[in-house]
Structures are given as structure tokens and as C-alpha cells.
Design an enzyme around this catalytic site. Structure first.
Site, PDB file in Angstrom:
ATOM      1  N   LYS A 203     -27.665  16.412  -9.510  1.00  0.00           N
ATOM      2  CA  LYS A 203     -26.758  15.608  -8.704  1.00  0.00           C
ATOM      3  C   LYS A 203     -26.104  16.465  -7.610  1.00  0.00           C
ATOM      4  O   LYS A 203     -26.062  17.698  -7.668  1.00  0.00           O
ATOM      5  CB  LYS A 203     -25.675  14.983  -9.592  1.00  0.00           C
ATOM      6  CG  LYS A 203     -26.174  13.860 -10.516  1.00  0.00           C
ATOM      7  CD  LYS A 203     -26.455  12.600  -9.733  1.00  0.00           C
ATOM      8  CE  LYS A 203     -26.941  11.437 -10.587  1.00  0.00           C
ATOM      9  NZ  LYS A 203     -25.879  10.779 -11.344  1.00  0.00           N
ATOM     10  N   ARG A 237     -29.499  12.252 -19.317  1.00  0.00           N
ATOM     11  CA  ARG A 237     -30.554  11.749 -18.424  1.00  0.00           C
ATOM     12  C   ARG A 237     -30.951  12.884 -17.478  1.00  0.00           C
ATOM     13  O   ARG A 237     -30.174  13.298 -16.622  1.00  0.00           O
ATOM     14  CB  ARG A 237     -30.026  10.535 -17.659  1.00  0.00           C
ATOM     15  CG  ARG A 237     -31.051   9.818 -16.791  1.00  0.00           C
ATOM     16  CD  ARG A 237     -30.426   8.542 -16.208  1.00  0.00           C
ATOM     17  NE  ARG A 237     -31.372   7.768 -15.399  1.00  0.00           N
ATOM     18  CZ  ARG A 237     -31.544   7.938 -14.090  1.00  0.00           C
ATOM     19  NH1 ARG A 237     -30.836   8.852 -13.434  1.00  0.00           N
ATOM     20  NH2 ARG A 237     -32.405   7.199 -13.439  1.00  0.00           N
TER      21      ARG A 237
END
Length: 278
Positions: A203, A237
Site C-alpha cells: 500500500k 491480504r
């Protein structure tokens, strides 16, 4: 949880698994590398032109069907479209990953009619819509309150509690400081009493914190995943499954949740070498 995107514009894989055969191969490779769960998506949450139901279904339903034919692993459909969710469950998906945070109540009806798990994610903007410069007085408290309300809403619409999973939505309508704070105080999200999914892999909050490009964030992603696990996340995830599995399995062993695969070091006793954990 391995991330498999049948999109030409995914922020990380940049379309490498858009082709069906490539997506099937990546899915099976992820399972071989240690993934317990495949999250299959055909449309990003990020700003852009929404796909029609038919376009999204054409991307993910054949993939779900083929992976289900070849594997018994857990499969979730990453979708905020109730019609696509229903088709996905019929195709073999075990869960729906709704990154819109139950923005459409019809999604609850789909879940309530099945035994599929339902992942409720915190976000502010409608799917595919920009939300510049999000602000919070207390990001963790506000995310927790949002998830609590959405849990109550889902249950009120017939979704059994046992099927609900929550995701605080790292980077979804949040800046880097917000995502770092969510990671630091993730136990407050876990205190809601529902399984927590943390989607931290590669991210932007990791990239901005470390000054790393998208293809240089594996180590930071592993650190974030381990922190989230220690803070209460139970589903991680991730993109890079082999290193993620090693990092998380070692953490689980330290916490006493997983036995070592073998015991040799300083274990020789009376001429007998212990070769495996009983």
C-alpha cells in the site's frame, strides 16, 4: 489471503493476471506458495469508470469456476455489486469482500440467503469515486464506529453474526498517517469481536513511510502484516505469498499457534534425533 486481480489497471500487478489463463496459474501458484485463501477481483475500488454487471462478471466468474474445479481453497469475490456477488457464490465463492462497506443493502440480502462470509470494509467514498484529503478527528475511533454501525445494519438485514468479517480499510480514503495509526491501534478494531482482515500489502502508506516504489515494498509489507497479526488481525491480504507465508507462519509459531515443521537443532537425545513435531 492472496490477491488475484483480473483487471488491466490494478495498482500493483498492472494487468499481469488479466488474461484468464494467467489468473488461473497465479491462483494455483499462490496456493502452492502457502495461501489459504484467494481473493478474486475484477474491478478496483479506486476512482475510475464503473464496469457493468456483465463486464465484471465476465472477468471473475470463469476464474472462480476454474479455480474451484481445481482447488478446494477458500475463495472470495472482491466486489461491491450484489448481482456479481450472487453469481460468484453460485460459481463457488465462499465469501464476498465488499470494499464499499455495505453501500448497497441488496448485498446483505444476497449474503443472508447463503452461508457465505461477508467482509465489511471501512470507506468513505462510493466505489470508483475520489475523496480528496480525507480528514478524521480520531481515525481509529471513527473507523470502529463505522464498522460497528455496519455490523448492526448487516445483522438487522438478516446476515448471521458468524458470517461477518471486518476490514478497517488501510489507505481507502485515508492518508499515510491515518493508516499508520490504524496499524498501531488495530487491537481497538479487533475488540469489536469479529475476525479482522488487514489489507496492507504494497500500500501507499508503506511506500510513503519508507520512500519505496510499488515494486520495492515487500519488506515493509511483511512488517506491517506481522504487526497487524500481533495486534489482532486474523486474515492478511497479501500479494507476495511465499515471503508472507514464511513471515506469518514464524509469527504464529512464536505466539504458540503453529508447531515447527521439524525439530533438529540441539534436540539429539540418547542417540535419537527428533525428526518432526509429533
Amino acid at each position: 489471503m492472496a490477491i488475484i486481480n483480473r483487471t488491466p489497471d490494478s495498482f500493483y500487478d498492472a494487468g499481469r493476471t488479466f488474461d484468464l489463463d494467467a489468473a488461473v496459474d497465479a491462483s494455483l501458484a499462490a496456493v502452492a506458495d502457502g495461501a489459504d485463501w484467494l481473493d478474486i477481483g475484477g474491478q478496483p475500488f479506486a476512482p475510475g469508470t464503473p464496469l457493468t454487471t456483465e463486464e465484471e462478471a465476465d472477468r471473475i466468474i470463469p476464474l472462480i469456476q476454474e479455480v474451484r474445479r481445481q482447488s478446494g481453497t477458500i475463495i472470495s469475490a472482491d466486489t461491491f455489486n450484489p448481482e456479481v456477488a450472487e453469481l460468484s457464490i453460485k460459481a463457488g465463492a465462499n465469501a464476498i469482500n465488499d470494499t464499499s462497506g455495505l453501500s448497497d443493502q441488496e448485498m446483505a440480502a444476497v449474503i443472508a440467503a447463503t452461508d457465505a462470509h461477508f467482509i465489511i470494509t471501512h470507506s468513505l467514498a462510493p466505489p470508483r469515486t475520489p475523496w480528496p484529503e480525507p480528514t478524521y478527528q480520531d481515525v481509529v475511533g471513527e473507523v470502529r464506529d463505522f464498522l460497528s454501525r455496519k455490523i448492526d445494519e448487516a445483522i438487522g438485514l438478516g446476515v448471521p453474526e458468524k458470517q461477518i468479517i471486518i476490514d478497517p480499510g488501510h489507505d481507502l480514503n485515508k492518508n499515510t498517517l491515518h493508516s499508520l495509526e490504524l496499524t498501531r491501534r488495530l487491537e481497538q478494531i479487533a475488540s469489536l469481536g469479529f475476525p479482522v482482515l488487514a489489507s496492507v500489502s504494497n500500500k501507499d502508506f508503506i511506500g510513503e513511510t519508507l520512500g519505496k516504489a510499488r515494486d520495492e515494498r515487500v519488506e515493509g509489507s511483511l512488517a506491517a502484516a506481522v504487526i497487524c497479526l500481533m495486534k489482532g488481525a486474523r486474515i492478511l491480504r497479501m500479494h507476495n505469498i511465499a515471503p508472507a507465508a514464511s513471515a506469518l507462519h514464524l509469527t504464529e509459531a512464536v505466539l504458540g499457534w503453529r508447531k515447527p515443521l521439524s525439530l533438529h537443532h540441539n534436540m539429539k537425545r540418547r542417540g535419537i534425533r527428533v525428526r518432526a513435531v509429533p
